[in-house]
Design a protein around this motif. Structure first.
Motif, PDB file in Angstrom:
ATOM      1  N   HIS A   1     -25.969  63.860  61.113  1.00  0.00           N
ATOM      2  CA  HIS A   1     -25.448  63.166  62.423  1.00  0.00           C
ATOM      3  C   HIS A   1     -26.592  62.626  63.151  1.00  0.00           C
ATOM      4  O   HIS A   1     -27.685  63.091  63.298  1.00  0.00           O
ATOM      5  N   ASP A   2     -26.294  61.347  63.901  1.00  0.00           N
ATOM      6  CA  ASP A   2     -27.319  60.861  64.616  1.00  0.00           C
ATOM      7  C   ASP A   2     -27.342  61.538  66.211  1.00  0.00           C
ATOM      8  O   ASP A   2     -26.522  61.674  67.054  1.00  0.00           O
ATOM      9  N   GLY A   3     -28.313  62.400  66.319  1.00  0.00           N
ATOM     10  CA  GLY A   3     -28.614  63.133  67.227  1.00  0.00           C
ATOM     11  C   GLY A   3     -28.880  62.511  68.542  1.00  0.00           C
ATOM     12  O   GLY A   3     -28.351  63.131  69.575  1.00  0.00           O
ATOM     13  N   ALA A   4     -29.264  61.224  68.766  1.00  0.00           N
ATOM     14  CA  ALA A   4     -28.979  60.765  70.072  1.00  0.00           C
ATOM     15  C   ALA A   4     -27.415  60.451  70.514  1.00  0.00           C
ATOM     16  O   ALA A   4     -27.408  60.319  71.748  1.00  0.00           O
ATOM     17  N   HIS A   5     -26.512  60.586  69.650  1.00  0.00           N
ATOM     18  CA  HIS A   5     -25.160  60.555  70.118  1.00  0.00           C
ATOM     19  C   HIS A   5     -24.271  61.884  69.970  1.00  0.00           C
ATOM     20  O   HIS A   5     -23.270  61.609  70.000  1.00  0.00           O
ATOM     21  N   LEU A   6     -24.975  62.858  69.866  1.00  0.00           N
ATOM     22  CA  LEU A   6     -24.396  64.227  69.817  1.00  0.00           C
ATOM     23  C   LEU A   6     -24.171  64.890  71.128  1.00  0.00           C
ATOM     24  O   LEU A   6     -25.071  65.107  71.873  1.00  0.00           O
ATOM     25  N   LEU A   7     -22.935  65.168  71.547  1.00  0.00           N
ATOM     26  CA  LEU A   7     -22.578  65.635  72.993  1.00  0.00           C
ATOM     27  C   LEU A   7     -23.047  66.904  72.986  1.00  0.00           C
ATOM     28  O   LEU A   7     -23.671  67.451  73.824  1.00  0.00           O
ATOM     29  N   ALA A   8     -23.007  67.768  71.925  1.00  0.00           N
ATOM     30  CA  ALA A   8     -23.591  68.953  72.138  1.00  0.00           C
ATOM     31  C   ALA A   8     -25.212  69.178  72.719  1.00  0.00           C
ATOM     32  O   ALA A   8     -25.754  70.010  73.397  1.00  0.00           O
ATOM     33  N   LEU A   9     -25.919  68.363  72.094  1.00  0.00           N
ATOM     34  CA  LEU A   9     -27.336  68.216  72.416  1.00  0.00           C
ATOM     35  C   LEU A   9     -27.382  67.665  73.915  1.00  0.00           C
ATOM     36  O   LEU A   9     -28.344  68.365  74.711  1.00  0.00           O
ATOM     37  N   ARG A  10     -26.519  66.998  74.261  1.00  0.00           N
ATOM     38  CA  ARG A  10     -26.942  66.387  75.657  1.00  0.00           C
ATOM     39  C   ARG A  10     -26.372  67.856  76.786  1.00  0.00           C
ATOM     40  O   ARG A  10     -27.001  68.179  77.823  1.00  0.00           O
ATOM     41  N   ILE A  11     -25.293  68.518  76.324  1.00  0.00           N
ATOM     42  CA  ILE A  11     -24.972  69.650  76.786  1.00  0.00           C
ATOM     43  C   ILE A  11     -25.898  70.820  76.752  1.00  0.00           C
ATOM     44  O   ILE A  11     -26.279  71.377  77.870  1.00  0.00           O
TER      45      ILE A  11
ATOM     46  N   GLY B   1     -16.909  61.990  65.685  1.00  0.00           N
ATOM     47  CA  GLY B   1     -16.381  61.329  66.406  1.00  0.00           C
ATOM     48  C   GLY B   1     -17.040  60.690  67.472  1.00  0.00           C
ATOM     49  O   GLY B   1     -18.318  60.892  67.590  1.00  0.00           O
ATOM     50  N   ASP B   2     -16.386  59.831  68.354  1.00  0.00           N
ATOM     51  CA  ASP B   2     -17.244  59.331  69.505  1.00  0.00           C
ATOM     52  C   ASP B   2     -17.760  60.236  70.446  1.00  0.00           C
ATOM     53  O   ASP B   2     -17.458  61.371  70.396  1.00  0.00           O
ATOM     54  N   THR B   3     -18.967  60.317  70.896  1.00  0.00           N
ATOM     55  CA  THR B   3     -19.663  61.411  71.781  1.00  0.00           C
ATOM     56  C   THR B   3     -18.813  62.015  72.557  1.00  0.00           C
ATOM     57  O   THR B   3     -18.689  63.289  72.355  1.00  0.00           O
ATOM     58  N   GLY B   4     -17.922  61.780  73.424  1.00  0.00           N
ATOM     59  CA  GLY B   4     -17.117  62.274  74.381  1.00  0.00           C
ATOM     60  C   GLY B   4     -15.930  63.184  73.721  1.00  0.00           C
ATOM     61  O   GLY B   4     -15.197  63.839  74.154  1.00  0.00           O
ATOM     62  N   GLU B   5     -15.727  62.757  72.499  1.00  0.00           N
ATOM     63  CA  GLU B   5     -14.713  63.231  71.590  1.00  0.00           C
ATOM     64  C   GLU B   5     -15.174  64.726  70.787  1.00  0.00           C
ATOM     65  O   GLU B   5     -14.515  65.439  70.020  1.00  0.00           O
TER      66      GLU B   5
END
Length: 198
Positions: free
Chosen positions: A126-136, A94-98
């Motif tokens: 998955h494209d790591g640059a867009h993974l919410l989990a990595l940002r968190i 899904g989209d990053t925020g979802e």
């Protein structure tokens, strides 16, 4: 999916899946006698684990290649994992925020192991640059900057499905009738994981 026990916000509740007898294949985990939590049925046996939570720990980078039972690998048979495990894969499309907030960690280590690491198949699919989990993970400190970058840059040496949805659809295809190869992988997972009690 909420984060699960043992790995710094990592989604680590992976469940091997085999033929179902008794409880519904897609039943949610439930507490059993207040000490053990039912997490799946494998070859007619209930797999249980302790529900205690482990302290926050660092999640390492992906291994050089996905494990032989990784649900993202094209060469892994269908039906190894529980339906709930395959459902998790799609959520990262899904989209990053979802997306789920938890890092999808490799299931080959115990929940409380200091060797918890990012699932290589997840990192490769998955494209790591867009993974919410990595940002968190960057904000909460559950991964180092170097390990996050290694996850974003990861290139998988084995063929993977093109999305979590493709991997999930493949995985669920023979979930009620796993092959002999799938049953063998289930057995190996149960033997490797010290936190699963049969």
């Amino acid at each position: 999916m909420s984060t699960s026990p043992g790995s710094a916000g990592a989604d680590r509740s992976h469940q091997p899946r085999g033929p179902s007898r008794g409880r519904a294949a897609n039943a949610e985990p439930r507490l059993n006698d207040n000490r053990l939590q039912t997490v799946s049925i494998v070859a007619g046996q209930t797999i249980t684990r302790s529900p205690e939570r482990s302290p926050l720990r660092s999640i390492g980078p992906p291994a050089p290649r996905p494990c032989r039972s990784c649900p993202y690998r094209r060469d892994v048979p269908s039906g190894v994992w529980a339906a709930t495990e395959y459902d998790k894969l799609e959520r990262y499309d899904g989209d990053t925020g979802e997306q789920p907030a938890g890092v999808f960690a490799c299931h080959q280590t115990d929940l409380d192991s200091p060797r918890v690491r990012v699932c290589s198949g997840w990192a490769g699919c998955h494209d790591g640059a867009h993974l919410l989990a990595l940002r968190i993970a960057a904000v909460d400190g559950s991964m180092t900057a170097d390990d996050i970058q290694a996850t974003v840059d990861y290139c998988c040496p084995v063929p993977l499905f093109g999305s979590g949805r493709e991997a999930a659809e493949h995985g669920r295809a023979a979930i009620d009738r796993p092959s002999a190869t799938a049953r063998h992988l289930i057995s190996k997972i149960v033997n490797v994981r010290g936190d699963l009690i049969t």
